[in-house]
Design an enzyme around this catalytic site. Structure first.
Site: not given
Length: 213
Positions: A35, A37, A76, A79-80, A84, A90, A97, A101
């Site tokens: 979401a 992303t 952006d 989201d990562g 984590r 995943t 992701d 970018d």
């Protein structure tokens, strides 16, 4: 590690730590990394559209585009961090992701190129295209290096630096700085591509005992 690499490692580590702390509350919500992303790429697309209206009021639309682009780019990053921190990482999420970018950056650089073409700056349109190709190759060289089991994240022009250059160009666009920010962006991107190619070659030579492959 060179001084430049040490500085970059320091602020990269700091930014990741800040991002991790920022998403602590989000891990307890139903918000997903995908979401964030989607929201990030949507905001970057909206920022690109705002750039196209610069003829109506340069300061208003360029500055608004800069703010929206920064927010979208921050999402952006988050989201990562959320993936984590919440144990939601995943392989497909990482793939999406990294793909979005490139899409976000492509939207903005295409919009800037359109404005430069409209204002009769053909040379800088070519520079914008070189910046697009260079920024995409920066990510491609890293992906190919990591696919070979090598390190490919070095260089002076990673995504964080490119976002800073684009944002600064937008903020200073009413004073004619935007075309020159593209020159800086293109140069740093292509220098980074060269740095990564040479670094991969060095790693391969070391793994082969100094023999040419």
């Amino acid at each position: 590690m060179s001084r430049a690499e040490a500085i970059k490692h320091g602020y990269t580590t700091g930014a990741r730590g800040l991002a991790s702390r920022s998403v602590t509350g989000l891990t307890r919500t139903r918000i997903t990394p995908n979401a964030l992303t989607a929201s990030g790429v949507t905001l970057c697309a909206a920022a690109a559209v705002l750039v196209l209206f610069e003829g109506r009021n340069e300061i208003l639309y360029y500055w608004l585009a800069a703010v929206v682009f920064v927010v979208g780019s921050l999402l952006d990053v988050l989201d990562g961090a959320l993936a984590r921190a919440g144990g939601k990482a995943t392989p497909f999420g990482a793939f999406i992701d990294s793909t979005t970018d490139r899409v976000s950056e492509g939207f903005m650089l295409t919009a800037i190129a359109w404005v430069l073409a409209r204002t009769h700056h053909p040379a800088f349109v070519a520079v914008a295209m070189a910046a697009v190709a260079g920024s995409f190759l920066v990510s491609y060289t890293r992906a190919r290096a990591e696919a070979l089991g090598l390190r490919g994240d070095i260089g002076i022009g990673s995504r964080a630096e490119r976002v800073v250059v684009i944002t600064a160009g937008l903020v200073l666009a009413p004073w004619g700085v935007l075309p020159w920010s593209l020159v800086l962006l293109a140069c740093t991107a292509w220098v980074t591509v060269g740095q990564r190619v040479l670094h991969v070659r060095k790693q391969l030579l070391l793994s082969n005992g100094g023999k040419q492959s």
